[in-house]
Enzyme design. Structure first.
Site, PDB file in Angstrom:
ATOM      1  N   CYS A 127      13.493  10.894   6.266  1.00 54.93           N
ATOM      2  CA  CYS A 127      13.446  10.561   7.690  1.00 54.93           C
ATOM      3  C   CYS A 127      14.803  10.796   8.334  1.00 54.93           C
ATOM      4  CB  CYS A 127      13.012   9.113   7.864  1.00 54.93           C
ATOM      5  SG  CYS A 127      14.016   7.989   6.908  1.00 54.93           S
ATOM      6  N   GLU A 157       9.383   2.030  10.661  1.00 56.02           N
ATOM      7  CA  GLU A 157      10.412   2.998  10.285  1.00 56.02           C
ATOM      8  C   GLU A 157       9.742   4.361  10.303  1.00 56.02           C
ATOM      9  OE1 GLU A 157      13.466   2.316   9.980  1.00 56.02           O
ATOM     10  OE2 GLU A 157      13.370   0.144   9.831  1.00 56.02           O
ATOM     11  N   LYS A 167       0.874  -1.180   0.000  1.00 54.82           N
ATOM     12  CA  LYS A 167       0.000   0.000   0.000  1.00 54.82           C
ATOM     13  C   LYS A 167       0.907   1.226   0.000  1.00 54.82           C
ATOM     14  CE  LYS A 167      -2.629   3.323   1.732  1.00 54.82           C
ATOM     15  NZ  LYS A 167      -1.966   4.551   1.253  1.00 54.82           N
ATOM     16  N   GLU A 181       9.785  17.043  14.017  1.00 52.06           N
ATOM     17  CA  GLU A 181      10.208  16.786  12.638  1.00 52.06           C
ATOM     18  C   GLU A 181       9.468  17.731  11.694  1.00 52.06           C
ATOM     19  OE1 GLU A 181       8.806  13.160  10.690  1.00 52.06           O
ATOM     20  OE2 GLU A 181      10.872  12.807  10.071  1.00 52.06           O
TER      21      GLU A 181
HETATM   22  P1  NAD Z   1       2.091   8.922   6.925  1.00 53.45           P
HETATM   23  O1  NAD Z   1       2.284   8.261   8.230  1.00 53.45           O
HETATM   24  O2  NAD Z   1       1.106  10.005   6.811  1.00 53.45           O
HETATM   25  O3  NAD Z   1       1.665   7.864   5.811  1.00 53.45           O
HETATM   26  C1  NAD Z   1       2.441   6.733   5.499  1.00 53.45           C
HETATM   27  C2  NAD Z   1       1.550   5.651   4.935  1.00 53.45           C
HETATM   28  O4  NAD Z   1       0.643   5.191   5.924  1.00 53.45           O
HETATM   29  C3  NAD Z   1       0.691   6.094   3.750  1.00 53.45           C
HETATM   30  O5  NAD Z   1       0.664   5.037   2.804  1.00 53.45           O
HETATM   31  C4  NAD Z   1      -0.685   6.304   4.389  1.00 53.45           C
HETATM   32  O6  NAD Z   1      -1.758   6.165   3.510  1.00 53.45           O
HETATM   33  C5  NAD Z   1      -0.683   5.190   5.423  1.00 53.45           C
HETATM   34  N1  NAD Z   1      -1.582   5.399   6.554  1.00 53.45           N
HETATM   35  C6  NAD Z   1      -2.011   6.593   7.081  1.00 53.45           C
HETATM   36  N2  NAD Z   1      -2.808   6.352   8.148  1.00 53.45           N
HETATM   37  C7  NAD Z   1      -2.881   5.014   8.283  1.00 53.45           C
HETATM   38  C8  NAD Z   1      -3.532   4.148   9.222  1.00 53.45           C
HETATM   39  N3  NAD Z   1      -4.278   4.622  10.222  1.00 53.45           N
HETATM   40  N4  NAD Z   1      -3.380   2.810   9.081  1.00 53.45           N
HETATM   41  C9  NAD Z   1      -2.601   2.308   8.101  1.00 53.45           C
HETATM   42  N5  NAD Z   1      -1.983   3.066   7.181  1.00 53.45           N
HETATM   43  C10 NAD Z   1      -2.103   4.404   7.286  1.00 53.45           C
HETATM   44  O7  NAD Z   1       3.549   9.384   6.494  1.00 53.45           O
HETATM   45  P2  NAD Z   1       3.964  10.252   5.239  1.00 53.45           P
HETATM   46  O8  NAD Z   1       3.496  11.640   5.461  1.00 53.45           O
HETATM   47  O9  NAD Z   1       3.571   9.548   3.980  1.00 53.45           O
HETATM   48  O10 NAD Z   1       5.552  10.205   5.330  1.00 53.45           O
HETATM   49  C11 NAD Z   1       6.289  11.080   6.081  1.00 53.45           C
HETATM   50  C12 NAD Z   1       6.773  10.404   7.342  1.00 53.45           C
HETATM   51  O11 NAD Z   1       7.446   9.200   7.049  1.00 53.45           O
HETATM   52  C13 NAD Z   1       7.780  11.253   8.078  1.00 53.45           C
HETATM   53  O12 NAD Z   1       7.510  11.276   9.448  1.00 53.45           O
HETATM   54  C14 NAD Z   1       9.097  10.536   7.827  1.00 53.45           C
HETATM   55  O13 NAD Z   1      10.069  10.752   8.786  1.00 53.45           O
HETATM   56  C15 NAD Z   1       8.664   9.126   7.763  1.00 53.45           C
HETATM   57  N6  NAD Z   1       9.652   8.312   7.042  1.00 53.45           N
HETATM   58  C16 NAD Z   1      10.397   7.417   7.741  1.00 53.45           C
HETATM   59  C17 NAD Z   1      11.386   6.678   7.099  1.00 53.45           C
HETATM   60  C18 NAD Z   1      12.238   5.690   7.851  1.00 53.45           C
HETATM   61  O14 NAD Z   1      12.774   4.789   7.217  1.00 53.45           O
HETATM   62  N7  NAD Z   1      12.398   5.808   9.147  1.00 53.45           N
HETATM   63  C19 NAD Z   1      11.586   6.850   5.734  1.00 53.45           C
HETATM   64  C20 NAD Z   1      10.809   7.779   5.062  1.00 53.45           C
HETATM   65  C21 NAD Z   1       9.828   8.501   5.732  1.00 53.45           C
END
Ligand code: NAD
Length: 492
Positions: A283, A249, A175, A384
């Site tokens: 991240c 992550e 997803k 962040e």
């Molecule tokens: P997000 O948490 O908003 O969304 C990530 C994914 O989760 C999307 O596919 C979204 O549709 C899904 N999602 C949202 N709510 C959900 C729920 N309740 N249940 C299941 N799935 C759900 O994150 P984002 O805005 O897409 O990405 C940015 C964040 O990701 C930042 O905080 C960044 O630091 C983090 N990130 C972490 C890493 C790492 O490896 N540590 C890498 C890249 C990004």
């Protein structure tokens, strides 16, 4: 012209049940350029069922060599298509083409690395106290994995999950983020062409409701999630209902620590890479710059100069160094962070708004922004931002640097800049993070484990340790003796 994409479930392409779609928006000009299916709970259920059938129907028993061969073919297809895929990803999330090209090749490298492990998943032979007992372990695939990714690096993040999952013998439902789903669907075509059996790899797209339906599905055996910390917590709560294992992550507020004995030229490049590459939307962004007091003024001045020289523009242009941020919401969020920091005592030394000029009027651009004299416990040093905003903080001693670095909820990575080897080891040991870079930053390797501690998550991706997330250990104990035993006392 908009391209229409479909869901990939059980080896077939199909529209979402009910036919709902949503647009992919190009962050450079806010144009809708692709149409994507908004999956329903029914579609998620179909994808999980297809993954289960493929798992039980043969994939879990395929030998490692077969899985490795398919993965190598997939890597080859991705390498061959790297330019097209990089262009798609740049159009989707605004990341500069010079980085998305590297990321496609790095994703392929990960498939090759884990293909190398697929036929080497051996267990241990364990000597016990009693010679008549033979004991050994096998490592078995966990089953159906839900892989949920964020928008900032869809292909690279997916490779961190899918490559070990396939090597381990799991089947998957992917997803991607609703903010950048195109490359994941284009990549599913490559998986199909590589020859993976129907149902081994499935892709459902749509908003958070699709992720929620997937993570709450009782047919899912493990979840690997990359995204925000709040979403990670929500997923953990849902997963607890079925005791589904979760790899997380999450976000970061990583410290880049520059000691006065550092090679400053090298350190400054690392600082720029840490916060302005990918417009700070990673991240691992080195969003806090900790600088030892005696070189503080010099470093602040040079960082300011480097930030002002960054070429901000169209990410498809080869010479652009920083593109827009990926979404309208992210654009607003970053500008709001900057505006609040201005009123909270930090000194804005460069940037602080949207760049001016025709090129920027339709896109989600933010100037490379630097604040100095940031208080370690202020919002800008704790939260962040996920944008090109650097918080510079002075420190006097090693102990102070460690305390400031460890003084946030996060614990993803840290950067150390010093020529003193003993100091590098001493400080690295005390940092509460999943990874430390010394005299480098934002350098990745397929072989090196990556992941966070504290609010940055749990579990590891890449490297040998990543396989463990997708494998169960089974112990086999065999009694060779045929001896009668006391049935009422446990045998040891
Ligand atoms: P997000 O948490 O908003 O969304 C990530 C994914 O989760 C999307 O596919 C979204 O549709 C899904 N999602 C949202 N709510 C959900 C729920 N309740 N249940 C299941 N799935 C759900 O994150 P984002 O805005 O897409 O990405 C940015 C964040 O990701 C930042 O905080 C960044 O630091 C983090 N990130 C972490 C890493 C790492 O490896 N540590 C890498 C890249 C990004």
């Amino acid at each position: 012209m908009t391209t229409c994409y479909q869901l990939y479930i059980g080896g077939a392409w199909r529209d979402a049940t009910g036919g709902a779609t949503f647009p992919a928006i190009n962050p450079v000009n806010q144009q809708a350029w692709a149409d994507l299916p908004q999956a329903s709970a029914e579609d998620v259920d179909a994808a999980v069922s297809a993954a289960r059938e493929a798992f039980d129907g043969g994939w879990k028993d395929t030998n490692g060599l077969t899985r490795a061969t398919l993965m190598q073919r997939l890597a080859e297809l991705l390498e061959y298509d790297a330019e097209r895929m990089a262009q798609l990803e740049t159009t989707d999330n605004g990341k500069v083409i010079r980085e998305t090209r590297v990321q496609m090749r790095f994703a392929a490298r990960n498939y090759r690395y884990f293909a190398g492990w697929a036929d080497k998943l051996q267990g241990d032979s364990i000597p016990l106290d009693r010679p008549e007992l033979v004991d050994f372990t096998t490592r078995e695939p966990r089953g159906v994995a839900a892989l949920i990714t964020s928008w900032n690096s869809p292909m690279a993040i997916l490779a961190n999950k899918l490559a070990p999952a396939l090597a381990a013998g799991c089947t998957v439902v992917i997803k991607p983020s609703e903010m950048a789903s195109v490359t994941t669907l284009a990549f599913a075509e490559l998986c199909e062409r590589a020859g993976f059996p129907a149902g081994v790899i499935n892709v459902v797209t749509g908003d958070s409701s699709v992720g929620a339906a997937l993570t709450g599905h009782p047919g899912v055996d493990l979840i690997s999630f990359t995204g925000g910390t709040a979403t990670g917590k929500a997923i953990s709560r849902v997963a607890a209902e079925h005791l589904t294992p979760v790899t997380l992550e999450l976000g970061g507020k990583s410290a880049n620590i520059v000691f006065s004995d550092a090679d400053l030229k090298q350190a400054l490049t690392g600082v720029v890479a840490g916060i302005f590459a990918a417009a700070g939307q990673t991240c691992i962004a080195g969003s806090r710059l900790l600088v030892q007091r005696d070189i503080y003024d010099q470093v602040v001045a040079e960082v300011c100069e480097r930030a002002q020289a960054i070429r901000v523009g169209d990410p498809r242009d080869e010479s652009t160094e920083m593109g827009p941020v990926a979404t309208k919401a992210q654009h607003r969020r970053v500008l709001d962070f900057i505006n609040r920091a201005r009123t909270q005592g930090a000194t804005l030394i460069t940037g602080g708004g949207e760049p001016q000029g025709d090129l920027y009027t339709r896109g989600y651009f933010v100037e490379p922004t630097v604040f100095s004299d940031v208080e370690p416990d202020s919002e800008l040093a704790q939260e962040e931002v996920f944008g090109p905003v650097l918080a510079i903080i002075p420190f006097e001693t090693e102990e102070q640097a460690i305390a400031i670095a460890n003084g946030t909820a996060y614990g993803l990575v840290a950067g150390l800049w010093t020529q003193n080897l003993a100091r590098a080891h001493r400080v690295a040991r005390q940092l509460q993070v999943g990874g430390v870079w010394v005299n480098t930053y934002r350098t990745n390797a397929a072989q090196a484990p990556f992941g966070g501690v504290k609010a940055s998550g749990s579990g590891r991706e890449r490297g040998l340790h990543a396989l463990d997330e997708y494998l169960e250990i089974k112990n086999l104990m065999i009694d060779l003796s045929n001896e009668a035993r006391d049935p009422f006392a446990i045998r040891t």
